[in-house]
Design a protein around this motif. Structure first.
Motif, PDB file in Angstrom:
ATOM      1  N   ARG A  24     -14.339 -11.397 -36.303  1.00  0.00           N
ATOM      2  CA  ARG A  24     -14.454 -10.783 -34.977  1.00  0.00           C
ATOM      3  C   ARG A  24     -15.507  -9.697 -35.093  1.00  0.00           C
ATOM      4  O   ARG A  24     -15.425  -8.854 -35.972  1.00  0.00           O
ATOM      5  CB  ARG A  24     -13.091 -10.200 -34.623  1.00  0.00           C
ATOM      6  CG  ARG A  24     -13.116  -9.113 -33.584  1.00  0.00           C
ATOM      7  CD  ARG A  24     -11.677  -8.812 -33.200  1.00  0.00           C
ATOM      8  NE  ARG A  24     -11.555  -7.574 -32.491  1.00  0.00           N
ATOM      9  CZ  ARG A  24     -10.417  -6.909 -32.378  1.00  0.00           C
ATOM     10  NH1 ARG A  24      -9.313  -7.363 -32.948  1.00  0.00           N
ATOM     11  NH2 ARG A  24     -10.373  -5.805 -31.701  1.00  0.00           N
TER      12      ARG A  24
ATOM     13  N   LYS B 206      -3.139   4.396 -24.963  1.00  0.00           N
ATOM     14  CA  LYS B 206      -3.952   3.464 -24.161  1.00  0.00           C
ATOM     15  C   LYS B 206      -3.120   2.792 -23.071  1.00  0.00           C
ATOM     16  O   LYS B 206      -2.071   2.202 -23.354  1.00  0.00           O
ATOM     17  CB  LYS B 206      -4.541   2.410 -25.090  1.00  0.00           C
ATOM     18  CG  LYS B 206      -5.525   1.452 -24.440  1.00  0.00           C
ATOM     19  CD  LYS B 206      -6.033   0.441 -25.483  1.00  0.00           C
ATOM     20  CE  LYS B 206      -7.132  -0.459 -24.980  1.00  0.00           C
ATOM     21  NZ  LYS B 206      -7.530  -1.453 -26.000  1.00  0.00           N
TER      22      LYS B 206
ATOM     23  N   ARG C  70     -12.742  -0.147 -17.807  1.00  0.00           N
ATOM     24  CA  ARG C  70     -12.926  -1.087 -16.690  1.00  0.00           C
ATOM     25  C   ARG C  70     -12.083  -0.742 -15.461  1.00  0.00           C
ATOM     26  O   ARG C  70     -12.095  -1.492 -14.476  1.00  0.00           O
ATOM     27  CB  ARG C  70     -12.576  -2.505 -17.159  1.00  0.00           C
ATOM     28  CG  ARG C  70     -13.526  -3.011 -18.241  1.00  0.00           C
ATOM     29  CD  ARG C  70     -13.153  -4.409 -18.685  1.00  0.00           C
ATOM     30  NE  ARG C  70     -13.983  -4.872 -19.777  1.00  0.00           N
ATOM     31  CZ  ARG C  70     -15.176  -5.479 -19.637  1.00  0.00           C
ATOM     32  NH1 ARG C  70     -15.666  -5.694 -18.431  1.00  0.00           N
ATOM     33  NH2 ARG C  70     -15.855  -5.856 -20.699  1.00  0.00           N
TER      34      ARG C  70
ATOM     35  N   GLU D 135      -3.754  -8.255 -26.830  1.00  0.00           N
ATOM     36  CA  GLU D 135      -3.358  -6.962 -27.403  1.00  0.00           C
ATOM     37  C   GLU D 135      -1.872  -6.708 -27.191  1.00  0.00           C
ATOM     38  O   GLU D 135      -1.206  -6.128 -28.044  1.00  0.00           O
ATOM     39  CB  GLU D 135      -4.207  -5.840 -26.765  1.00  0.00           C
ATOM     40  CG  GLU D 135      -4.062  -4.507 -27.465  1.00  0.00           C
ATOM     41  CD  GLU D 135      -4.993  -3.417 -26.944  1.00  0.00           C
ATOM     42  OE1 GLU D 135      -5.526  -3.555 -25.824  1.00  0.00           O
ATOM     43  OE2 GLU D 135      -5.167  -2.420 -27.666  1.00  0.00           O
TER      44      GLU D 135
ATOM     45  N   CYS E  83     -11.235   2.465 -24.829  1.00  0.00           N
ATOM     46  CA  CYS E  83     -11.788   1.113 -24.811  1.00  0.00           C
ATOM     47  C   CYS E  83     -11.654   0.388 -23.467  1.00  0.00           C
ATOM     48  O   CYS E  83     -12.322   0.753 -22.500  1.00  0.00           O
ATOM     49  CB  CYS E  83     -11.150   0.314 -25.958  1.00  0.00           C
ATOM     50  SG  CYS E  83     -12.076  -1.168 -26.438  1.00  0.00           S
ATOM     51  N   TYR E  84     -10.804  -0.606 -23.384  1.00  0.00           N
ATOM     52  CA  TYR E  84     -10.666  -1.453 -22.187  1.00  0.00           C
ATOM     53  C   TYR E  84     -10.348  -0.634 -20.933  1.00  0.00           C
ATOM     54  O   TYR E  84     -10.648  -1.055 -19.813  1.00  0.00           O
ATOM     55  CB  TYR E  84      -9.575  -2.488 -22.483  1.00  0.00           C
ATOM     56  CG  TYR E  84      -9.365  -3.574 -21.449  1.00  0.00           C
ATOM     57  CD1 TYR E  84     -10.422  -4.363 -20.991  1.00  0.00           C
ATOM     58  CD2 TYR E  84      -8.089  -3.836 -20.960  1.00  0.00           C
ATOM     59  CE1 TYR E  84     -10.207  -5.373 -20.062  1.00  0.00           C
ATOM     60  CE2 TYR E  84      -7.858  -4.850 -20.045  1.00  0.00           C
ATOM     61  CZ  TYR E  84      -8.922  -5.613 -19.590  1.00  0.00           C
ATOM     62  OH  TYR E  84      -8.699  -6.616 -18.683  1.00  0.00           O
TER      63      TYR E  84
ATOM     64  N   LYS F 234      -1.313  -4.501 -39.480  1.00  0.00           N
ATOM     65  CA  LYS F 234      -1.337  -3.511 -38.391  1.00  0.00           C
ATOM     66  C   LYS F 234      -0.073  -2.650 -38.409  1.00  0.00           C
ATOM     67  O   LYS F 234      -0.136  -1.437 -38.207  1.00  0.00           O
ATOM     68  CB  LYS F 234      -1.488  -4.212 -37.032  1.00  0.00           C
ATOM     69  CG  LYS F 234      -2.868  -4.867 -36.841  1.00  0.00           C
ATOM     70  CD  LYS F 234      -2.968  -5.573 -35.498  1.00  0.00           C
ATOM     71  CE  LYS F 234      -4.012  -6.659 -35.457  1.00  0.00           C
ATOM     72  NZ  LYS F 234      -5.388  -6.212 -35.445  1.00  0.00           N
TER      73      LYS F 234
ATOM     74  N   TYR G  29       0.846  -4.589 -29.236  1.00  0.00           N
ATOM     75  CA  TYR G  29       0.792  -3.208 -28.738  1.00  0.00           C
ATOM     76  C   TYR G  29       1.574  -3.024 -27.441  1.00  0.00           C
ATOM     77  O   TYR G  29       1.560  -3.893 -26.568  1.00  0.00           O
ATOM     78  CB  TYR G  29      -0.657  -2.800 -28.480  1.00  0.00           C
ATOM     79  CG  TYR G  29      -1.490  -2.671 -29.742  1.00  0.00           C
ATOM     80  CD1 TYR G  29      -1.588  -1.444 -30.402  1.00  0.00           C
ATOM     81  CD2 TYR G  29      -2.158  -3.769 -30.271  1.00  0.00           C
ATOM     82  CE1 TYR G  29      -2.349  -1.318 -31.557  1.00  0.00           C
ATOM     83  CE2 TYR G  29      -2.928  -3.647 -31.432  1.00  0.00           C
ATOM     84  CZ  TYR G  29      -3.016  -2.418 -32.063  1.00  0.00           C
ATOM     85  OH  TYR G  29      -3.766  -2.299 -33.203  1.00  0.00           O
TER      86      TYR G  29
ATOM     87  N   THR H  40     -15.783  -5.744 -28.076  1.00  0.00           N
ATOM     88  CA  THR H  40     -16.242  -6.981 -28.693  1.00  0.00           C
ATOM     89  C   THR H  40     -17.760  -7.086 -28.507  1.00  0.00           C
ATOM     90  O   THR H  40     -18.323  -6.576 -27.528  1.00  0.00           O
ATOM     91  CB  THR H  40     -15.584  -8.215 -28.056  1.00  0.00           C
ATOM     92  OG1 THR H  40     -16.121  -8.393 -26.742  1.00  0.00           O
ATOM     93  CG2 THR H  40     -14.071  -8.075 -27.977  1.00  0.00           C
TER      94      THR H  40
ATOM     95  N   THR I   5     -18.576  -8.936 -25.081  1.00  0.00           N
ATOM     96  CA  THR I   5     -18.507  -8.171 -23.831  1.00  0.00           C
ATOM     97  C   THR I   5     -19.388  -6.935 -23.905  1.00  0.00           C
ATOM     98  O   THR I   5     -19.963  -6.507 -22.905  1.00  0.00           O
ATOM     99  CB  THR I   5     -17.062  -7.741 -23.526  1.00  0.00           C
ATOM    100  OG1 THR I   5     -16.549  -7.019 -24.659  1.00  0.00           O
ATOM    101  CG2 THR I   5     -16.170  -8.928 -23.240  1.00  0.00           C
TER     102      THR I   5
HETATM  103  O1  LIG Z   1      -6.635  -4.964 -31.744  1.00  0.00           O
HETATM  104  C1  LIG Z   1      -6.665  -3.905 -32.389  1.00  0.00           C
HETATM  105  O2  LIG Z   1      -6.157  -3.767 -33.508  1.00  0.00           O
HETATM  106  C2  LIG Z   1      -7.326  -2.706 -31.804  1.00  0.00           C
HETATM  107  N1  LIG Z   1      -7.581  -2.851 -30.422  1.00  0.00           N
HETATM  108  C3  LIG Z   1      -8.702  -3.400 -29.956  1.00  0.00           C
HETATM  109  O3  LIG Z   1      -9.609  -3.781 -30.673  1.00  0.00           O
HETATM  110  C4  LIG Z   1      -8.771  -3.526 -28.476  1.00  0.00           C
HETATM  111  C5  LIG Z   1      -7.772  -4.563 -28.075  1.00  0.00           C
HETATM  112  S1  LIG Z   1      -8.036  -6.162 -28.815  1.00  0.00           S
HETATM  113  N2  LIG Z   1     -10.079  -3.872 -28.049  1.00  0.00           N
HETATM  114  C6  LIG Z   1     -10.463  -3.714 -26.787  1.00  0.00           C
HETATM  115  O4  LIG Z   1      -9.755  -3.175 -25.935  1.00  0.00           O
HETATM  116  C7  LIG Z   1     -11.856  -4.236 -26.484  1.00  0.00           C
HETATM  117  C8  LIG Z   1     -12.217  -4.134 -25.011  1.00  0.00           C
HETATM  118  C9  LIG Z   1     -13.464  -4.860 -24.725  1.00  0.00           C
HETATM  119  O5  LIG Z   1     -14.163  -5.330 -25.599  1.00  0.00           O
HETATM  120  C10 LIG Z   1     -13.856  -5.035 -23.313  1.00  0.00           C
HETATM  121  O6  LIG Z   1     -13.308  -4.395 -22.407  1.00  0.00           O
HETATM  122  O7  LIG Z   1     -14.782  -5.829 -23.096  1.00  0.00           O
END
Ligand SMILES: O=C(O)CNC(=O)[C@H](CS)NC(=O)CCC(=O)C(=O)O
Length: 276
Positions: free
Chosen positions: A225, A117, A162, A133, A158-159, A53, A137, A185, A188
């Motif tokens: 994953r 983000k 919510r 995360e 993404c997240y 990463k 991050y 994911t 979810t």
């Molecule tokens: O990790 C990385 O390299 C890139 N980032 C992601 O894949 C991110 C953090 S793990 N994924 C999400 O935010 C999924 C949210 C989700 O699935 C939900 O809100 O249900």
């Protein structure tokens, strides 16, 4: 404005991911003309180790300067194909952490803006898999809108979906279209992805262009994953107007501003708000 959400299945190898993105963009544009392309979240490196990463992340240039491989790839796609490009998100090096950052280019290759983000995914999915995360991050703290071909566009990742207060802030900042790259994911996504996007579209009366990753990505420890795909475009009444399946591909729709105006005029939710 014709918008395409591009759905890809990235792994940990940045070069392969860039090749995959290029192939999908060229395949789409050989078939039809669009005004705005949207890639998914962290398409440059999904899964892999911490070292993968950090290796894939880039130092972003000052606007106008020359960036790293993914930055220049995105800019090049915008110029070569004469299209606006929302680059999903890529890793931005920021000291000890990486920021999960969206960058938007116009067809001249000029950067229009960046969004980092805000909400980090530190949760456990129903199958017991943990995500943290914030271990890698850092979080952004700025609400971002920008103008794409005469349409005010709000940015989220993404997240973030919510947290409705972010989307209310984007609507109040004038957003008519909200672009949300994701790597939801499978666990979810199957229960929440479409419901959340439709709800945010209905309550903000905005169009949503939500691009997702799909397929299986291997973590640094080899654990698989899976991400959900089903990239969507939703209209301000909450209808799904375009949807990808669960493999790589795209979904395309036309953003109709007259329809946004009609939905908002007939049901003036912003004027009716009393508590927030
Ligand atoms: O990790 C990385 O390299 C890139 N980032 C992601 O894949 C991110 C953090 S793990 N994924 C999400 O935010 C999924 C949210 C989700 O699935 C939900 O809100 O249900």
């Amino acid at each position: 404005m014709r918008v395409a959400v591009i759905q890809m299945s990235p792994g940990a190898d940045k070069g392969e991911n860039i090749a995959q993105a290029r192939g999908l963009i060229e395949g789409l544009l050989a078939e039809q003309k669009v005004d705005l392309l949207v890639l998914p979240e962290m398409w440059t490196c999904l899964g892999g180790s911490r070292a993968n990463k950090f290796a894939a992340a880039e130092t972003l240039p000052v606007p106008g300067g020359t960036g790293g491989e993914a930055y220049e790839f995105l800019r090049g796609m915008a110029v070569v194909h004469n299209v606006y490009v929302h680059g999903g998100s890529i890793g931005e090096l920021a000291g000890e952490k990486i920021l999960n950052t969206s960058i938007v280019f116009n067809p001249l290759g000029e950067e229009l803006g960046r969004y980092r983000k805000i909400h980090l995914f530190d949760i456990t999915t129903p199958d017991g898999q943990g995500y943290r995360e914030s271990a890698i991050y850092g979080a952004g703290d700025e609400v971002v809108t920008l103008d794409i071909a005469g349409t005010r566009v709000g940015l989220a990742i993404c997240y973030d979906i919510r947290f409705p207060e972010l989307f209310l802030a984007l609507r109040r900042a004038g957003a008519e279209l909200i672009v949300l790259p994701a790597a939801f994911t499978l666990q979810t996504g199957k229960d929440h992805w479409e419901v959340l996007l439709r709800a945010r579209a209905i309550e903000t009366q905005c169009w949503f262009a939500a691009s997702g990753t799909c397929g299986t990505h291997h973590e640094g420890n080899g654990e698989p994953r899976q991400t959900y795909g089903h990239s969507l475009i939703v209209d301000p009444w909450g209808h799904v107007v375009a949807k990808a399946s669960d493999g790589p591909g795209w979904a395309v729709a036309t953003i109709n501003k007259a329809f946004t105006a009609k939905v908002r005029a007939n049901m003036p939710l912003l004027d009716h708000r009393r508590l927030a």
